[in-house]
Design a protein around this motif. Sequence first.
Motif, PDB file in Angstrom:
ATOM      1  N   THR A 149       2.905   7.857  10.082  1.00 26.32           N
ATOM      2  CA  THR A 149       2.315   8.801  11.035  1.00 26.32           C
ATOM      3  C   THR A 149       3.376   9.536  11.853  1.00 26.32           C
ATOM      4  N   ARG A 151      -3.577  12.113  -0.688  1.00 30.85           N
ATOM      5  CA  ARG A 151      -4.047  10.732  -0.768  1.00 30.85           C
ATOM      6  C   ARG A 151      -4.454  10.347  -2.181  1.00 30.85           C
ATOM      7  N   LEU A 209      -8.708   6.101   7.466  1.00 35.21           N
ATOM      8  CA  LEU A 209      -8.919   7.509   7.805  1.00 35.21           C
ATOM      9  C   LEU A 209      -8.616   7.793   9.263  1.00 35.21           C
ATOM     10  N   GLN A 210      -8.861   6.800  10.126  1.00 34.96           N
ATOM     11  CA  GLN A 210      -8.635   7.004  11.563  1.00 34.96           C
ATOM     12  C   GLN A 210      -7.153   7.220  11.863  1.00 34.96           C
ATOM     13  N   ASN A 266      -4.984   8.433   9.689  1.00 29.13           N
ATOM     14  CA  ASN A 266      -4.652   9.714   9.051  1.00 29.13           C
ATOM     15  C   ASN A 266      -3.157   9.787   8.697  1.00 29.13           C
ATOM     16  N   LYS A 308       0.310  10.200   6.715  1.00 30.04           N
ATOM     17  CA  LYS A 308       0.791  11.066   5.647  1.00 30.04           C
ATOM     18  C   LYS A 308       1.348  10.210   4.518  1.00 30.04           C
TER      19      LYS A 308
END
Length: 439
Positions: free
Chosen positions: A399, A415, A428-429, A431, A433
């Motif tokens: 992140t 993804r 997903l929370q 997020n 890379k």
Amino acid sequence: MAGNTVSTTGQDHIRWFRNTAPYINAHRGKTFVLMLGGEAAQHPNFSHIIHDIALLNSLGVRLVLVHGNRPQIDERLQQAGLERRFHNGMRITDSAAMPLVTDAAGSLRAQIEALFSMGLPNSPMQGSRIRVCSGNFVSARPIGVLGGVDFHHTGRVRRVDVAGIREQLAAGAIVLLSPLGYSPTGEIFNLALEDIAVHCASAIGADKLLLFGADEGLQNIEGELLRQIAVGEMPDLDFASDEQARLADTARRACLAGVERCQVISFRDDCAMLQELFTHDGAGTLVAKDDYEQSRWATIDDVGGILELIEPLEQQGILLKRSRELLETEISHFRLLERDGRILACAALYPYPEDRCGELACVVANPEYRGGKRGERLLRGLEREARQQGLEQVFVLTTQTAHWFIEQGFRECGRDALPAQKQNLYNLQRNSKVFFKTL
């Protein structure tokens, strides 16, 4: 009330002294050889070095001090109107020069013995009662004629009186060696300081060889201080000066002769030796037979140290939180970089053999020790491991450290490039890379 208050400065000193306890315990009873050139004896900081050597002696360290006298010889030759003669970096000591060599050695030895004899009130030497022993501990042989050049009274170390030196060290004396050697025929030979230091350290099984130079430590050609070097790295290094190259070569020779660690420090910097020996980062350059910071696979005993390392980053949201129980089950995936039992960095490799790729995770370096490319070292090691396992790619989820991974050759992907098993676990929370690197 004020009389019972310890000042902030006083507390800092006490804390520093408290933190030295592990090093005091580690060094007590150990044998150190110290190599000080004649340039060090001419520097204003020399008396401070003697005070620090006396302190080491009082802390139970067994000490052999090898001193040089090259500038002192040069001064005497100049005063006598004699030429300085060298061949292949070695001094040619003829019959005219030899009395000046012995005079320089004897004069400097007496000066050092006098400094160790100081005991003035309110001085660092008060109550020290240092005993210094010097003598015919080194046997020598002549170099002879090399390439048609006769070196006359310049010699090489033939033998070190190990039993005699150890006997003096066991009695608590500091052994002082001058750059002179003696033959069975009663001759005196002028020896190289480095030759005596290496032979002595190796012969008596010294735990350390401390080398004093003009600079802070060893520096590369760009002027960067090299905090630690393994002997195997030396052929690839260019040092900042001829003196540093000589010190590096002396350290290399000593390590190859069996001395585990050599440390190069400055004779100009006050307290450099104490800082090198009694603080975690030291003050100069450490040269070791192998990497000083060891890379190894983690065991269950390392769980606590890893948690201590990663918890601050978990609290900042940089890393996904791992429980102790989870870490215990995954500990075999972790590789560590440690120094003196302290974990400085960690990283993990989770293979997905069916997808021919692996996940690199939890790449963390202690913030106090960043800048030493420790993360890169662990990353390269895990990439080698991945290749050995037959994996073709590695990937990371991050992140906040995307740029660092890009600098290491990773490229961003979607993804959907992740293994199916990992896609199902994607948070997903967070997020994160996704970055891949082909091995």
